[in-house]
Design a protein around this motif. Structure first.
Motif, PDB file in Angstrom:
ATOM      1  N   ALA A  60       0.688  -1.237   0.157  1.00  0.00           N
ATOM      2  CA  ALA A  60      -0.184   0.166  -0.056  1.00  0.00           C
ATOM      3  C   ALA A  60       0.940   1.243   0.080  1.00  0.00           C
ATOM      4  CB  ALA A  60      -0.983  -0.154   1.119  1.00  0.00           C
ATOM      5  N   ALA A  61       0.635   2.203  -0.974  1.00  0.00           N
ATOM      6  CA  ALA A  61       1.286   3.304  -1.027  1.00  0.00           C
ATOM      7  C   ALA A  61       1.099   4.191   0.195  1.00  0.00           C
ATOM      8  CB  ALA A  61       0.752   4.163  -2.246  1.00  0.00           C
ATOM      9  N   ALA A  62      -0.049   4.418   0.758  1.00  0.00           N
ATOM     10  CA  ALA A  62      -0.041   5.125   1.877  1.00  0.00           C
ATOM     11  C   ALA A  62       0.586   4.727   3.112  1.00  0.00           C
ATOM     12  CB  ALA A  62      -1.883   4.887   2.408  1.00  0.00           C
ATOM     13  N   ALA A  63       0.725   3.166   3.189  1.00  0.00           N
ATOM     14  CA  ALA A  63       1.580   2.500   4.465  1.00  0.00           C
ATOM     15  C   ALA A  63       3.081   2.940   4.192  1.00  0.00           C
ATOM     16  CB  ALA A  63       1.357   0.994   4.379  1.00  0.00           C
ATOM     17  N   GLN A  64       3.413   2.914   2.783  1.00  0.00           N
ATOM     18  CA  GLN A  64       4.992   3.484   2.606  1.00  0.00           C
ATOM     19  C   GLN A  64       5.038   4.830   3.041  1.00  0.00           C
ATOM     20  OE1 GLN A  64       5.756   2.926  -1.545  1.00  0.00           O
ATOM     21  NE2 GLN A  64       7.789   3.978  -1.482  1.00  0.00           N
ATOM     22  N   GLU A  65       4.195   5.705   2.722  1.00  0.00           N
ATOM     23  CA  GLU A  65       4.210   7.303   2.958  1.00  0.00           C
ATOM     24  C   GLU A  65       4.186   7.580   4.389  1.00  0.00           C
ATOM     25  OE1 GLU A  65       5.027  10.991   2.555  1.00  0.00           O
ATOM     26  OE2 GLU A  65       5.103   9.655   0.970  1.00  0.00           O
ATOM     27  N   ALA A  66       3.415   6.474   5.175  1.00  0.00           N
ATOM     28  CA  ALA A  66       3.315   6.954   6.433  1.00  0.00           C
ATOM     29  C   ALA A  66       4.786   6.327   7.116  1.00  0.00           C
ATOM     30  CB  ALA A  66       2.335   5.921   7.105  1.00  0.00           C
ATOM     31  N   LEU A  67       5.119   5.265   6.904  1.00  0.00           N
ATOM     32  CA  LEU A  67       6.398   4.772   7.326  1.00  0.00           C
ATOM     33  C   LEU A  67       7.368   5.896   7.188  1.00  0.00           C
ATOM     34  CD1 LEU A  67       6.503   1.106   6.747  1.00  0.00           C
ATOM     35  CD2 LEU A  67       6.303   2.163   8.916  1.00  0.00           C
ATOM     36  N   CYS A  68       7.769   6.490   6.092  1.00  0.00           N
ATOM     37  CA  CYS A  68       8.661   7.289   5.334  1.00  0.00           C
ATOM     38  C   CYS A  68       8.579   8.694   6.142  1.00  0.00           C
ATOM     39  CB  CYS A  68       8.493   7.713   3.675  1.00  0.00           C
ATOM     40  SG  CYS A  68       9.244   6.331   2.961  1.00  0.00           S
ATOM     41  N   LYS A  69       7.358   9.133   6.334  1.00  0.00           N
ATOM     42  CA  LYS A  69       7.153  10.264   7.292  1.00  0.00           C
ATOM     43  C   LYS A  69       7.513   9.992   8.741  1.00  0.00           C
ATOM     44  CE  LYS A  69       3.280  13.344   8.045  1.00  0.00           C
ATOM     45  NZ  LYS A  69       1.804  13.824   8.074  1.00  0.00           N
ATOM     46  N   SER A  70       7.193   8.814   9.288  1.00  0.00           N
ATOM     47  CA  SER A  70       7.409   8.731  10.595  1.00  0.00           C
ATOM     48  C   SER A  70       8.909   8.612  10.901  1.00  0.00           C
ATOM     49  CB  SER A  70       6.550   7.440  11.156  1.00  0.00           C
ATOM     50  OG  SER A  70       6.957   7.221  12.406  1.00  0.00           O
ATOM     51  N   GLU A  71       9.536   7.875  10.167  1.00  0.00           N
ATOM     52  CA  GLU A  71      11.010   7.733  10.216  1.00  0.00           C
ATOM     53  C   GLU A  71      11.680   9.141  10.155  1.00  0.00           C
ATOM     54  OE1 GLU A  71      12.974   5.480  11.227  1.00  0.00           O
ATOM     55  OE2 GLU A  71      11.474   4.059  11.477  1.00  0.00           O
ATOM     56  N   ARG A  72      11.329  10.045   9.050  1.00  0.00           N
ATOM     57  CA  ARG A  72      11.883  11.309   9.012  1.00  0.00           C
ATOM     58  C   ARG A  72      11.531  12.121  10.227  1.00  0.00           C
ATOM     59  NH1 ARG A  72       8.979  12.016   4.376  1.00  0.00           N
ATOM     60  NH2 ARG A  72       9.648  10.633   2.756  1.00  0.00           N
ATOM     61  N   ALA A  73      10.456  12.086  10.794  1.00  0.00           N
ATOM     62  CA  ALA A  73      10.013  12.919  12.152  1.00  0.00           C
ATOM     63  C   ALA A  73      10.848  12.358  13.160  1.00  0.00           C
ATOM     64  CB  ALA A  73       8.537  12.500  12.406  1.00  0.00           C
ATOM     65  N   ARG A  74      11.293  11.079  13.319  1.00  0.00           N
ATOM     66  CA  ARG A  74      12.233  10.591  14.412  1.00  0.00           C
ATOM     67  C   ARG A  74      13.640  11.317  14.150  1.00  0.00           C
ATOM     68  NH1 ARG A  74       9.517   5.657  13.666  1.00  0.00           N
ATOM     69  NH2 ARG A  74       8.125   5.237  15.439  1.00  0.00           N
ATOM     70  N   VAL A  75      14.329  11.057  12.877  1.00  0.00           N
ATOM     71  CA  VAL A  75      15.329  11.482  12.638  1.00  0.00           C
ATOM     72  C   VAL A  75      15.492  13.231  13.037  1.00  0.00           C
ATOM     73  CG1 VAL A  75      17.147  12.167  10.694  1.00  0.00           C
ATOM     74  CG2 VAL A  75      15.925   9.957  10.943  1.00  0.00           C
ATOM     75  N   MET A  76      14.439  13.937  12.617  1.00  0.00           N
ATOM     76  CA  MET A  76      14.446  15.264  12.833  1.00  0.00           C
ATOM     77  C   MET A  76      14.188  15.860  14.384  1.00  0.00           C
ATOM     78  SD  MET A  76      14.765  16.795  10.022  1.00  0.00           S
ATOM     79  CE  MET A  76      14.530  18.479  10.389  1.00  0.00           C
ATOM     80  N   GLU A  77      13.581  14.768  15.190  1.00  0.00           N
ATOM     81  CA  GLU A  77      13.301  14.732  16.621  1.00  0.00           C
ATOM     82  C   GLU A  77      14.742  14.485  17.186  1.00  0.00           C
ATOM     83  OE1 GLU A  77      11.043  12.228  19.595  1.00  0.00           O
ATOM     84  OE2 GLU A  77       9.581  13.323  18.121  1.00  0.00           O
ATOM     85  N   LYS A  78      15.402  13.726  16.889  1.00  0.00           N
ATOM     86  CA  LYS A  78      16.869  13.322  17.416  1.00  0.00           C
ATOM     87  C   LYS A  78      17.834  14.617  16.929  1.00  0.00           C
ATOM     88  CE  LYS A  78      17.232   8.499  17.556  1.00  0.00           C
ATOM     89  NZ  LYS A  78      17.732   7.205  17.000  1.00  0.00           N
ATOM     90  N   GLN A  79      17.639  15.320  15.976  1.00  0.00           N
ATOM     91  CA  GLN A  79      18.604  16.303  15.505  1.00  0.00           C
ATOM     92  C   GLN A  79      18.411  17.751  16.306  1.00  0.00           C
ATOM     93  OE1 GLN A  79      18.370  16.487  11.244  1.00  0.00           O
ATOM     94  NE2 GLN A  79      19.638  14.725  10.997  1.00  0.00           N
ATOM     95  N   LYS A  80      17.076  18.012  16.886  1.00  0.00           N
ATOM     96  CA  LYS A  80      16.791  18.914  17.337  1.00  0.00           C
ATOM     97  C   LYS A  80      17.467  19.552  18.816  1.00  0.00           C
ATOM     98  CE  LYS A  80      12.482  18.064  19.764  1.00  0.00           C
ATOM     99  NZ  LYS A  80      11.035  18.332  19.850  1.00  0.00           N
TER     100      LYS A  80
END
Length: 105
Positions: A60-80
């Motif tokens: 599912a493309a929606a699942a793929q996008e949700a995972l990518c968005k969540s992982e990006r948010a985790r990386v940004m959270e660590k970098q702040k």
């Protein structure tokens, strides 16, 4: 991301499951509350697990996008957060001298 068949989740689905289980554990909740003053938010791990399983079942493309968005948010959270220690470019000038352990404070 292009090429839905070649894309893989950033982590194994079991990793999301174990992170969710760890997050819900009493020991982790106590530590998180002690360190941050609030209980940990574990729902994102469960959502990521569900999205990962949905991607495995039907790509599912929606699942793929949700995972990518969540992982990006985790990386940004660590970098702040800034590092606690300032990193040196070189050792101190007197690094080779013995320590003054015999001197009283």
């Amino acid at each position: 991301m292009a090429g839905g068949e070649t894309w893989r989740p950033p982590r194994l689905c079991e990793d999301y499951w174990w992170e969710w289980k760890h997050c819900r554990g009493l020991r982790h909740a106590f530590h998180h509350y002690y360190a941050h003053g609030e209980l940990p938010a574990c729902g994102r791990w469960r959502d990521d697990y569900e999205a990962c399983r949905a991607w495995e079942r039907g790509r599912a493309a929606a699942a793929q996008e949700a995972l990518c968005k969540s992982e990006r948010a985790r990386v940004m959270e660590k970098q702040k957060y800034a590092p606690v220690w300032t990193l040196r470019k070189s050792p101190p000038p007197e690094w080779y001298l013995p320590l003054d352990q015999d001197k009283p404070n």
